[in-house]
Each structure stands twice: as C-alpha cells, then as structure tokens.
Design an enzyme around this catalytic site. Structure first.
Site, PDB file in Angstrom:
ATOM      1  N   ASP A 137       0.836  -1.776  -0.157  1.00  0.00           N
ATOM      2  CA  ASP A 137      -0.002   0.204  -0.169  1.00  0.00           C
ATOM      3  C   ASP A 137       0.606   1.515  -0.373  1.00  0.00           C
ATOM      4  OD1 ASP A 137      -2.198  -1.681  -0.150  1.00  0.00           O
ATOM      5  OD2 ASP A 137      -2.797  -1.266   2.655  1.00  0.00           O
ATOM      6  N   LYS A 186     -14.083   3.186 -28.663  1.00  0.00           N
ATOM      7  CA  LYS A 186     -12.924   3.304 -27.984  1.00  0.00           C
ATOM      8  C   LYS A 186     -13.795   2.665 -27.127  1.00  0.00           C
ATOM      9  CE  LYS A 186     -10.497   5.929 -26.504  1.00  0.00           C
ATOM     10  NZ  LYS A 186      -9.539   7.534 -25.906  1.00  0.00           N
TER      11      LYS A 186
HETATM   12  O1  F6P Z   1      -1.616  -5.675   2.516  1.00  0.00           O
HETATM   13  C1  F6P Z   1      -2.275  -4.694   2.494  1.00  0.00           C
HETATM   14  C2  F6P Z   1      -3.105  -5.359   1.506  1.00  0.00           C
HETATM   15  O2  F6P Z   1      -3.303  -5.517   0.645  1.00  0.00           O
HETATM   16  C3  F6P Z   1      -4.637  -4.018   1.488  1.00  0.00           C
HETATM   17  O3  F6P Z   1      -4.217  -3.185   0.673  1.00  0.00           O
HETATM   18  C4  F6P Z   1      -5.833  -5.055   1.698  1.00  0.00           C
HETATM   19  O4  F6P Z   1      -6.739  -4.049   2.062  1.00  0.00           O
HETATM   20  C5  F6P Z   1      -5.064  -5.861   2.016  1.00  0.00           C
HETATM   21  O5  F6P Z   1      -3.769  -6.245   2.462  1.00  0.00           O
HETATM   22  C6  F6P Z   1      -6.483  -7.467   2.706  1.00  0.00           C
HETATM   23  O6  F6P Z   1      -5.168  -8.176   3.269  1.00  0.00           O
HETATM   24  P1  F6P Z   1      -6.134  -9.954   3.365  1.00  0.00           P
HETATM   25  O7  F6P Z   1      -6.861 -10.437   2.701  1.00  0.00           O
HETATM   26  O8  F6P Z   1      -4.998 -10.449   3.585  1.00  0.00           O
HETATM   27  O9  F6P Z   1      -6.979  -9.721   4.418  1.00  0.00           O
END
Ligand code: F6P
Length: 290
Positions: free
Chosen positions: A122, A208
């Site tokens: 993130d 498009k």
């Molecule tokens: O690691 C961050 C992240 O990828 C966020 O962007 C996302 O909301 C979350 O983890 C999802 O994590 P999980 O599905 O593993 O709980």
C-alpha cells in the site's frame, strides 16, 4: 549473536530477498518467527536453516516464513508474551507496516534492539516515502490492465479495475498514471457520476472502451455497477478485481534492488552493534532513523 526476523501484516514482494540476504550473512545465527507476530507471541521460533526452501525463493513474492495480522500484540498479555521471546535475541528485524513499527518502538522501550523495514504494497508507512512491495503491486496492475484492455476496447465496454489499498490510494493513483486510464476513483470525493458517464459515453461514440481505476473500500461493486449501467445503457460495464495478483506478482528488478539495499543496511547496522533503527527511503535515498 542471535538475530530474529519476522514478517508482519500483508506480505510484500521483496520480503523473501531480505530473508535470503540475511540468511547468507548470518547463517546459523538467523532465526525466524513462524507467521509473524503470532509466532513471536506463541514462541514458534526456529532456525532459518530448518526451513526447506526452494533455490529461487528470493526472486518470488510472499514470505517464506509466513505472516499474520495480530492485534493480540497490542494487548498487555500478548505483548508480554512476545517480549519474553524477543528478549532472547540480540536483534529483532521486523518487515511490516505502521502497526509493526509501533510494535518495534514498544520493544525498544523494553530493551530489545529492533530494526524495522517498511514493507507493505500500500506504500502507506508514515515514516517512509517508499515501502517495499509498492513498485511490484503497481507493475502487476499495469500488467493486468494492459492485457485486458484490448478485449475491453474490442467490445467498446467499460471496465472498472478495483485495486488494493485499504486506507490509501497510492496504488490506484500510480496505476492510473502509468496506464493512462480514463478515470481515477481513489477517494469517495472522486465519485462524480456525471463526469464518469460523459467519459464512458464519449469513448463509446469514438468506438473506444473505457478504463476506470477504483481503490477498494470506497463503494460496493453492485452500487457502482448499477449506477453506471443505468447512466450508460449502450455500454456494457464490467468489474475486475485485480486482487492478490498485486501481492503475489514476481518482484520487479527495482523491488529486488531496494530489498538488497535494505538487507545490506540491516547487516551493517547489526555488525556495528547499532541501537534500534528503522530504514526508510526519503526522496529516493535510503536513510537510517531512530
Ligand atoms: O497488505 C495490504 C493489503 O494488501 C491491503 O491493500 C488490502 O486491503 C489488504 O492487504 C488485504 O489483506 P488480506 O486480504 O490478506 O486480509
């Protein structure tokens, strides 16, 4: 010297390269927590050499030592348990996000030496401009979009691409820029339906397709689909969740280079017996901060 490494929260491409480099540097002295902080609390700690690893694991995403989200560590009993195991090591190396950095600070206050590396796709770790995994995540979105837009264009459809970022729109913004998409929704205030409708309909009349980048956690899939479909009756609106491709994508060259740089500095700090530190990237330069 005994060094402990753990990966925490959502895994980030590049983590395995750091594990690999530390294993190379510290050999038998490197231990790991199985499944992140959960392993620290439960004492699931093993020597890195006990892991049966593939020869090329360092070039792959994920974390071979496992990860977890562990709110128990923020509670007194969980923290005490974790602290008792952490104290058995000369250094605890933590790869994770904001919560993990806070945990490092607490461990340091309790006389455990920690080294923190911002690691989350993130890119929302407050102390650093860059966190490990972000470049790969954006690259995976670019790959996904560039390889699906040809068919979207063929049918002059509109595709809403949902990208990750629970609380942060950086993946969305960077993907939007690098793919030159038609519209970006990285925040609730970007839900300007009249503007979006005009873009979709104009593109359709020019034969498009349209691409919209939507950060997760802003609006339910059904709500945005229903609204846009009603406003653009001639265009088929599709929805694609790019999902875990963003975490599981092969780390980019840039990512591996940054991971090696982080690893080199972790080794250096440990060898000079430094106090607790965090490694951050500021304006593209690696900095070591307290
Ligand atoms: O690691 C961050 C992240 O990828 C966020 O962007 C996302 O909301 C979350 O983890 C999802 O994590 P999980 O599905 O593993 O709980």
């Amino acid at each position: 010297m005994k060094i402990l490494i753990l990966t925490s929260g959502g895994d980030a491409p590049g983590m395995n390269m750091i594990i690999y480099q530390l294993r190379k540097a510290f050999k038998k002295n490197l231990f790991y927590c199985e499944d992140g902080i959960k392993g620290l609390i439960n004492g699931n700690i093993y020597n890195i050499n006990d892991l049966n690893l593939q020869n090329d694991f360092q070039f792959k995403a994920g974390s071979v030592i496992g990860s977890s989200r562990c709110p128990e560590f923020q509670k007194e009993t969980g923290f005490k348990e974790g602290l008792s195991y952490a104290k058995q090591f000369d250094y605890v190396v933590v790869l994770g996000g904001n919560g993990s950095y806070k945990g490092c600070k607490q461990l340091t206050e309790n006389n455990v030496k920690t080294i923190f590396v911002p690691s989350t796709i993130d890119n929302d770790v407050d102390i650093s401009d860059y966190s490990q995994g972000f470049d790969t995540a954006v690259s995976s979105c670019k790959f996904y979009i560039e390889n699906t837009m040809p068919t979207i264009n063929t049918f002059k459809r509109c595709c809403i691409y949902e990208v990750m970022g629970r609380k942060c729109g950086k993946i969305a913004t960077e993907t939007f820029k690098s793919c030159k998409c038609d519209y970006l929704i990285s925040d609730e205030k970007d839900l300007k339906y009249n503007k979006i409708t005009k873009i979709i309909n104009d593109n359709f009349s020019k034969r498009k397709g349209s691409s919209i980048i939507l950060r997760e956690n802003i609006i339910e899939k059904e709500d945005i689909l229903d609204t846009l479909q009603k406003k653009c009756p001639n265009v088929e609106i599709k929805y694609s969740v790019i999902g875990y491709l963003q975490r599981g994508f092969i780390p980019t060259k840039k990512e591996l280079k940054i991971a090696k740089l982080f690893a080199k500095n972790i080794v250096k700090l440990i060898n000079i017996k430094s106090k607790s530190k965090a490694l951050v990237i500021k304006k593209n330069i690696l900095e070591v901060i307290d």
